[in-house]
Scaffold this motif. Structure first.
Motif, PDB file in Angstrom:
ATOM      1  N   LYS A 139       0.860  -1.195   0.000  1.00  0.00           N
ATOM      2  CA  LYS A 139       0.000   0.000   0.000  1.00  0.00           C
ATOM      3  C   LYS A 139       0.891   1.239   0.000  1.00  0.00           C
ATOM      4  O   LYS A 139       1.987   1.237   0.572  1.00  0.00           O
ATOM      5  CB  LYS A 139      -0.920  -0.011   1.218  1.00  0.00           C
ATOM      6  N   ALA A 140       0.412   2.283  -0.620  1.00  0.00           N
ATOM      7  CA  ALA A 140       1.214   3.501  -0.806  1.00  0.00           C
ATOM      8  C   ALA A 140       1.764   4.055   0.500  1.00  0.00           C
ATOM      9  O   ALA A 140       2.919   4.494   0.553  1.00  0.00           O
ATOM     10  CB  ALA A 140       0.384   4.560  -1.524  1.00  0.00           C
ATOM     11  N   GLU A 141       0.968   4.010   1.555  1.00  0.00           N
ATOM     12  CA  GLU A 141       1.430   4.585   2.828  1.00  0.00           C
ATOM     13  C   GLU A 141       2.550   3.767   3.489  1.00  0.00           C
ATOM     14  O   GLU A 141       3.230   4.247   4.392  1.00  0.00           O
ATOM     15  CB  GLU A 141       0.265   4.786   3.802  1.00  0.00           C
ATOM     16  N   MET A 142       2.760   2.520   3.012  1.00  0.00           N
ATOM     17  CA  MET A 142       3.820   1.680   3.576  1.00  0.00           C
ATOM     18  C   MET A 142       5.171   1.925   2.895  1.00  0.00           C
ATOM     19  O   MET A 142       6.216   1.662   3.484  1.00  0.00           O
ATOM     20  CB  MET A 142       3.464   0.190   3.428  1.00  0.00           C
ATOM     21  N   THR A 143       5.153   2.432   1.674  1.00  0.00           N
ATOM     22  CA  THR A 143       6.384   2.624   0.906  1.00  0.00           C
ATOM     23  C   THR A 143       7.443   3.430   1.649  1.00  0.00           C
ATOM     24  O   THR A 143       8.593   2.972   1.763  1.00  0.00           O
ATOM     25  CB  THR A 143       6.067   3.255  -0.470  1.00  0.00           C
ATOM     26  N   PRO A 144       7.121   4.610   2.187  1.00  0.00           N
ATOM     27  CA  PRO A 144       8.177   5.358   2.892  1.00  0.00           C
ATOM     28  C   PRO A 144       8.639   4.657   4.178  1.00  0.00           C
ATOM     29  O   PRO A 144       9.814   4.759   4.548  1.00  0.00           O
ATOM     30  CB  PRO A 144       7.534   6.707   3.204  1.00  0.00           C
ATOM     31  N   LEU A 145       7.746   3.939   4.831  1.00  0.00           N
ATOM     32  CA  LEU A 145       8.117   3.233   6.061  1.00  0.00           C
ATOM     33  C   LEU A 145       9.096   2.099   5.756  1.00  0.00           C
ATOM     34  O   LEU A 145      10.085   1.907   6.468  1.00  0.00           O
ATOM     35  CB  LEU A 145       6.868   2.679   6.764  1.00  0.00           C
ATOM     36  N   LEU A 146       8.805   1.360   4.692  1.00  0.00           N
ATOM     37  CA  LEU A 146       9.706   0.276   4.283  1.00  0.00           C
ATOM     38  C   LEU A 146      11.062   0.835   3.852  1.00  0.00           C
ATOM     39  O   LEU A 146      12.106   0.256   4.162  1.00  0.00           O
ATOM     40  CB  LEU A 146       9.081  -0.539   3.146  1.00  0.00           C
ATOM     41  N   ALA A 147      11.048   1.943   3.144  1.00  0.00           N
ATOM     42  CA  ALA A 147      12.292   2.570   2.702  1.00  0.00           C
ATOM     43  C   ALA A 147      13.116   3.041   3.904  1.00  0.00           C
ATOM     44  O   ALA A 147      14.343   2.886   3.917  1.00  0.00           O
ATOM     45  CB  ALA A 147      11.993   3.735   1.767  1.00  0.00           C
ATOM     46  N   THR A 148      12.456   3.577   4.895  1.00  0.00           N
ATOM     47  CA  THR A 148      13.153   4.066   6.091  1.00  0.00           C
ATOM     48  C   THR A 148      13.911   2.930   6.788  1.00  0.00           C
ATOM     49  O   THR A 148      15.041   3.106   7.237  1.00  0.00           O
ATOM     50  CB  THR A 148      12.154   4.708   7.079  1.00  0.00           C
ATOM     51  N   LEU A 149      13.294   1.751   6.837  1.00  0.00           N
ATOM     52  CA  LEU A 149      13.943   0.597   7.484  1.00  0.00           C
ATOM     53  C   LEU A 149      14.734  -0.259   6.484  1.00  0.00           C
ATOM     54  O   LEU A 149      15.195  -1.336   6.830  1.00  0.00           O
ATOM     55  CB  LEU A 149      12.900  -0.264   8.202  1.00  0.00           C
ATOM     56  N   ARG A 150      14.857   0.247   5.246  1.00  0.00           N
ATOM     57  CA  ARG A 150      15.590  -0.440   4.186  1.00  0.00           C
ATOM     58  C   ARG A 150      15.049  -1.872   3.951  1.00  0.00           C
ATOM     59  O   ARG A 150      15.812  -2.826   3.832  1.00  0.00           O
ATOM     60  CB  ARG A 150      17.087  -0.468   4.490  1.00  0.00           C
ATOM     61  N   LEU A 151      13.730  -1.983   3.883  1.00  0.00           N
ATOM     62  CA  LEU A 151      13.075  -3.278   3.684  1.00  0.00           C
ATOM     63  C   LEU A 151      12.445  -3.433   2.297  1.00  0.00           C
ATOM     64  O   LEU A 151      11.882  -4.482   1.989  1.00  0.00           O
ATOM     65  CB  LEU A 151      11.988  -3.488   4.748  1.00  0.00           C
TER      66      LEU A 151
END
Length: 182
Positions: A139-151
């Motif tokens: 989901k779009a709102e997860m993209t920056p969160l995953l990027a922040t944790l390098r996932l």
């Protein structure tokens, strides 16, 4: 076998393949050792029962011998490693001194919590649960969160591994369906 003769119900609600085969093998041993006239089971039925038992014995471990099963096992191990990495990174992200990482981990934890321990589920359940996890994580709102944790890369690798696992499972099922079984 067209007609069934019920001798005695098994007290277990379900037997796995090996136990089912062993149980019937035991019953056949009892039937073949007894005098057919005394037990009321025609010899033809005992012979037919043995034929069915031989087929079951032949296919009992067949799935394990299939080359697609070996591929599935490797892909499942890969999926499990990736899930452990993703869940572990999110879990340890809570303790990050970087507030952005800690916040990302907190938000992702809410999303992944229902999926923890899916690595222990049966293959079909694990596959479906991974599909659900991927839907949630893409989901779009997860993209920056995953990027922040390098996932981001790990999630893509999980999607690929899950698709390949499913491909091997379908190929194994198709090869088994081609067999001429009773």
């Amino acid at each position: 076998m067209d007609e069934y003769i019920e001798i005695n119900k098994v007290g277990l609600p379900q037997l796995d393949n090996g136990r089912h085969y062993e149980y019937h093998n035991f019953v056949y041993g009892l039937l073949s050792a007894a005098d057919a006239t005394k037990i009321g089971v025609p010899t033809a039925k005992i012979t037919e029962y043995k034929g069915c038992l031989d087929v079951e014995g032949e296919i009992n471990l067949e799935t394990q011998a299939n080359s697609n099963t070996q591929r599935m096992l490797k892909k499942d191990a890969e999926r499990d490693r990736l899930l452990n990495y993703i869940f572990g990174t999110i879990r340890t992200g809570h303790f990050s001194p970087d507030a952005t990482e800690a916040t990302a981990a907190d938000e992702l934890e809410v999303v992944v919590r229902p999926y923890t321990r899916i690595q222990k589920a049966a293959y079909d359940i694990e596959t479906a649960d991974i599909d659900g996890l991927l839907i949630d994580l893409k989901k779009a709102e997860m993209t920056p969160l995953l990027a922040t944790l390098r996932l981001t890369s790990a999630v893509s690798l999980l999607e690929t591994a899950n698709a390949e696992f499913n491909k091997f499972r379908k190929a194994r099922t198709a090869s088994r369906a081609k067999k001429d079984l009773p």
